[in-house]
Write a protein that holds these residues in place. Structure first.
Motif, PDB file in Angstrom:
ATOM      1  N   SER A  27       0.824  -1.215   0.000  1.00 12.82           N
ATOM      2  CA  SER A  27       0.000   0.000   0.000  1.00 12.82           C
ATOM      3  C   SER A  27       0.858   1.266   0.000  1.00 12.82           C
ATOM      4  CB  SER A  27      -0.983  -0.021   1.179  1.00 12.82           C
ATOM      5  OG  SER A  27      -0.307   0.019   2.410  1.00 12.82           O
ATOM      6  N   GLY A  28       2.166   1.107  -0.259  1.00 15.16           N
ATOM      7  CA  GLY A  28       3.030   2.263  -0.458  1.00 15.16           C
ATOM      8  C   GLY A  28       3.837   2.715   0.740  1.00 15.16           C
ATOM      9  N   HIS A  29       3.826   1.956   1.816  1.00 12.98           N
ATOM     10  CA  HIS A  29       4.580   2.328   3.017  1.00 12.98           C
ATOM     11  C   HIS A  29       5.932   1.626   3.032  1.00 12.98           C
ATOM     12  CE1 HIS A  29       1.090   4.370   4.681  1.00 12.98           C
ATOM     13  NE2 HIS A  29       0.383   3.373   4.170  1.00 12.98           N
ATOM     14  N   SER A  30       6.898   2.253   3.664  1.00 15.12           N
ATOM     15  CA  SER A  30       8.241   1.671   3.759  1.00 15.12           C
ATOM     16  C   SER A  30       8.317   0.745   4.963  1.00 15.12           C
ATOM     17  CB  SER A  30       9.284   2.776   3.921  1.00 15.12           C
ATOM     18  OG  SER A  30       9.324   3.576   2.765  1.00 15.12           O
ATOM     19  N   ALA A  31       8.992  -0.385   4.780  1.00 17.38           N
ATOM     20  CA  ALA A  31       9.132  -1.352   5.872  1.00 17.38           C
ATOM     21  C   ALA A  31      10.503  -2.005   5.814  1.00 17.38           C
ATOM     22  CB  ALA A  31       8.032  -2.411   5.793  1.00 17.38           C
ATOM     23  N   MET A  32      11.033  -2.299   6.982  1.00 22.45           N
ATOM     24  CA  MET A  32      12.321  -2.966   7.109  1.00 22.45           C
ATOM     25  C   MET A  32      12.055  -4.454   7.366  1.00 22.45           C
ATOM     26  SD  MET A  32      14.065  -0.298   6.637  1.00 22.45           S
ATOM     27  CE  MET A  32      15.747  -0.803   6.897  1.00 22.45           C
ATOM     28  N   PRO A  33      12.792  -5.345   6.706  1.00 20.56           N
ATOM     29  CA  PRO A  33      12.533  -6.786   6.827  1.00 20.56           C
ATOM     30  C   PRO A  33      12.999  -7.363   8.168  1.00 20.56           C
ATOM     31  CG  PRO A  33      14.431  -6.398   5.433  1.00 20.56           C
ATOM     32  CD  PRO A  33      13.874  -5.043   5.773  1.00 20.56           C
ATOM     33  N   GLU A  34      12.426  -8.507   8.487  1.00 19.14           N
ATOM     34  CA  GLU A  34      12.766  -9.220   9.722  1.00 19.14           C
ATOM     35  C   GLU A  34      14.154  -9.842   9.627  1.00 19.14           C
ATOM     36  OE1 GLU A  34      11.346 -13.056  12.397  1.00 19.14           O
ATOM     37  OE2 GLU A  34      10.497 -12.754  10.412  1.00 19.14           O
ATOM     38  N   ALA A  35      14.897  -9.745  10.705  1.00 21.33           N
ATOM     39  CA  ALA A  35      16.241 -10.332  10.753  1.00 21.33           C
ATOM     40  C   ALA A  35      16.182 -11.856  10.789  1.00 21.33           C
ATOM     41  CB  ALA A  35      16.988  -9.817  11.986  1.00 21.33           C
ATOM     42  N   GLY A  36      15.407 -12.405  11.709  1.00 15.87           N
ATOM     43  CA  GLY A  36      15.445 -13.837  11.991  1.00 15.87           C
ATOM     44  C   GLY A  36      15.283 -14.735  10.780  1.00 15.87           C
ATOM     45  N   ARG A  37      14.200 -14.555  10.057  1.00 17.36           N
ATOM     46  CA  ARG A  37      13.920 -15.421   8.908  1.00 17.36           C
ATOM     47  C   ARG A  37      15.005 -15.273   7.838  1.00 17.36           C
ATOM     48  NH1 ARG A  37       9.540 -18.470   6.820  1.00 17.36           N
ATOM     49  NH2 ARG A  37       8.220 -18.019   8.607  1.00 17.36           N
ATOM     50  N   ASN A  38      15.485 -14.064   7.612  1.00 19.58           N
ATOM     51  CA  ASN A  38      16.537 -13.850   6.609  1.00 19.58           C
ATOM     52  C   ASN A  38      17.858 -14.477   7.036  1.00 19.58           C
ATOM     53  OD1 ASN A  38      15.441 -12.182   4.327  1.00 19.58           O
ATOM     54  ND2 ASN A  38      14.698 -11.023   6.076  1.00 19.58           N
ATOM     55  N   ILE A  39      18.179 -14.393   8.310  1.00 21.56           N
ATOM     56  CA  ILE A  39      19.403 -15.020   8.809  1.00 21.56           C
ATOM     57  C   ILE A  39      19.297 -16.533   8.680  1.00 21.56           C
ATOM     58  CG2 ILE A  39      20.765 -15.470  10.898  1.00 21.56           C
ATOM     59  CD1 ILE A  39      20.022 -12.506  11.694  1.00 21.56           C
ATOM     60  N   ILE A  40      18.147 -17.082   9.036  1.00 18.79           N
ATOM     61  CA  ILE A  40      17.962 -18.532   8.935  1.00 18.79           C
ATOM     62  C   ILE A  40      18.141 -18.981   7.487  1.00 18.79           C
ATOM     63  CG2 ILE A  40      16.262 -20.400   9.106  1.00 18.79           C
ATOM     64  CD1 ILE A  40      15.222 -18.941  11.662  1.00 18.79           C
ATOM     65  N   ARG A  41      17.526 -18.284   6.548  1.00 17.86           N
ATOM     66  CA  ARG A  41      17.665 -18.655   5.127  1.00 17.86           C
ATOM     67  C   ARG A  41      19.130 -18.616   4.685  1.00 17.86           C
ATOM     68  NH1 ARG A  41      12.688 -15.025   3.332  1.00 17.86           N
ATOM     69  NH2 ARG A  41      11.045 -16.543   3.655  1.00 17.86           N
ATOM     70  N   ALA A  42      19.829 -17.556   5.049  1.00 19.55           N
ATOM     71  CA  ALA A  42      21.233 -17.412   4.647  1.00 19.55           C
ATOM     72  C   ALA A  42      22.095 -18.501   5.284  1.00 19.55           C
ATOM     73  CB  ALA A  42      21.758 -16.032   5.028  1.00 19.55           C
ATOM     74  N   GLN A  43      21.871 -18.780   6.556  1.00 18.89           N
ATOM     75  CA  GLN A  43      22.663 -19.801   7.240  1.00 18.89           C
ATOM     76  C   GLN A  43      22.359 -21.201   6.709  1.00 18.89           C
ATOM     77  OE1 GLN A  43      25.188 -19.423   9.926  1.00 18.89           O
ATOM     78  NE2 GLN A  43      25.154 -17.562   8.702  1.00 18.89           N
ATOM     79  N   GLN A  44      21.097 -21.467   6.391  1.00 22.42           N
ATOM     80  CA  GLN A  44      20.752 -22.764   5.813  1.00 22.42           C
ATOM     81  C   GLN A  44      21.405 -22.939   4.448  1.00 22.42           C
ATOM     82  OE1 GLN A  44      16.413 -22.579   6.081  1.00 22.42           O
ATOM     83  NE2 GLN A  44      16.434 -24.146   7.670  1.00 22.42           N
ATOM     84  N   ALA A  45      21.496 -21.875   3.686  1.00 25.87           N
ATOM     85  CA  ALA A  45      22.084 -21.946   2.342  1.00 25.87           C
ATOM     86  C   ALA A  45      23.545 -22.347   2.371  1.00 25.87           C
ATOM     87  CB  ALA A  45      21.919 -20.608   1.619  1.00 25.87           C
ATOM     88  N   VAL A  46      24.254 -22.009   3.456  1.00 30.27           N
ATOM     89  CA  VAL A  46      25.687 -22.326   3.545  1.00 30.27           C
ATOM     90  C   VAL A  46      25.992 -23.334   4.654  1.00 30.27           C
ATOM     91  CG1 VAL A  46      26.380 -20.112   2.537  1.00 30.27           C
ATOM     92  CG2 VAL A  46      26.182 -20.332   5.035  1.00 30.27           C
ATOM     93  N   ASP A  47      24.940 -23.942   5.208  1.00 27.83           N
ATOM     94  CA  ASP A  47      25.081 -24.869   6.334  1.00 27.83           C
ATOM     95  C   ASP A  47      25.862 -24.210   7.473  1.00 27.83           C
ATOM     96  OD1 ASP A  47      24.565 -27.264   7.653  1.00 27.83           O
ATOM     97  OD2 ASP A  47      26.455 -28.166   6.977  1.00 27.83           O
ATOM     98  N   GLY A  48      25.488 -22.960   7.763  1.00 29.82           N
ATOM     99  CA  GLY A  48      26.193 -22.170   8.772  1.00 29.82           C
ATOM    100  C   GLY A  48      25.801 -22.514  10.200  1.00 29.82           C
ATOM    101  N   PRO A  49      26.585 -22.027  11.151  1.00 29.66           N
ATOM    102  CA  PRO A  49      26.346 -22.341  12.559  1.00 29.66           C
ATOM    103  C   PRO A  49      25.318 -21.445  13.246  1.00 29.66           C
ATOM    104  CG  PRO A  49      28.319 -21.015  12.365  1.00 29.66           C
ATOM    105  CD  PRO A  49      27.829 -21.287  10.956  1.00 29.66           C
ATOM    106  N   ALA A  50      24.989 -20.284  12.653  1.00 25.84           N
ATOM    107  CA  ALA A  50      24.154 -19.296  13.355  1.00 25.84           C
ATOM    108  C   ALA A  50      22.667 -19.550  13.150  1.00 25.84           C
ATOM    109  CB  ALA A  50      24.530 -17.884  12.913  1.00 25.84           C
ATOM    110  N   LEU A  51      22.259 -20.761  13.460  1.00 31.74           N
ATOM    111  CA  LEU A  51      20.842 -21.128  13.389  1.00 31.74           C
ATOM    112  C   LEU A  51      20.321 -21.273  14.815  1.00 31.74           C
ATOM    113  CD1 LEU A  51      21.244 -23.732  10.532  1.00 31.74           C
ATOM    114  CD2 LEU A  51      19.880 -21.616  10.410  1.00 31.74           C
ATOM    115  N   PRO A  52      19.068 -20.932  15.060  1.00 27.89           N
ATOM    116  CA  PRO A  52      18.561 -20.982  16.425  1.00 27.89           C
ATOM    117  C   PRO A  52      18.639 -22.371  17.052  1.00 27.89           C
ATOM    118  CG  PRO A  52      16.798 -20.412  14.878  1.00 27.89           C
ATOM    119  CD  PRO A  52      18.070 -20.457  14.105  1.00 27.89           C
TER     120      PRO A  52
END
Length: 180
Positions: free
Chosen positions: A27-52
């Motif tokens: 609807s035209g408003h600015s929003a900042m994305p959630e950290a958690g879900r994005n970190i999980i996706r990035a860590q899963q992609a590289v089999d990283g250690p920073a998963l909850p």
């Protein structure tokens, strides 16, 4: 920095926060994305250690770093910005998991402030669901919401519960509440 234009939407997982923020963006408003879900996706992609489920303390540190960067980026933008969670969420998460909260995290939450009114999406069993990134049980989702209520209240914010209604009605509610 005028933090009164930084509006946080928090709560437990699966309570409709991200869907609501997507609708605000549409609807035209600015929003900042959630950290958690994005970190999980990035860590899963590289089999990283920073998963909850691997290293919750490291995961919380990455959330803090992400949210501080988002805060800084928001300061360079104009107008009202909506945040999918805020810096205090990392503290609530650590407390939920029974881990100690480092002093630098508390300092960040006390220093980098948001609008005094925080929207909290209550646990909503009818829409709660799990997926590859959201592994929490319904009980843990409800306890997460309570942990967020506690930390934001402790930090002096006023909580505004979101109604359990359609996304469109939630958007109208938030826009009405933020224009008052």
């Amino acid at each position: 920095m005028d933090a009164s234009r930084f509006i946080v939407i928090t709560g437990g997982p699966g309570s409709g926060k991200t869907t609501l923020l997507d609708a605000l963006r549409e609807s035209g408003h600015s929003a900042m994305p959630e950290a958690g879900r994005n970190i999980i996706r990035a860590q899963q992609a590289v089999d990283g250690p920073a998963l909850p489920w691997r290293d919750p303390a490291l995961f919380a540190e990455l959330m803090l770093s992400w949210d501080m960067r988002s805060y800084e980026e928001a300061g360079q933008r104009s107008g009202t910005l909506f945040f999918d969670r805020g810096i205090p969420d990392a503290i609530g998460y650590l407390r939920l998991t029974g881990l100690p909260v480092p002093a630098h995290m508390m300092k960040a939450a006390e220093t980098l402030r948001y609008h005094r009114r925080i929207f909290i999406a209550p646990f909503w069993p009818d829409i709660f669901g799990q997926d590859a990134e959201r592994r929490q049980s319904a009980d843990e989702a409800e306890r997460t919401c309570e942990a967020m209520k506690k930390i934001y209240t402790e930090l002096g914010y006023d909580l505004v519960p979101l109604p359990l209604c359609s996304v469109e009605e939630r958007v109208r509610f938030i826009l009405c509440e933020t224009s008052a």
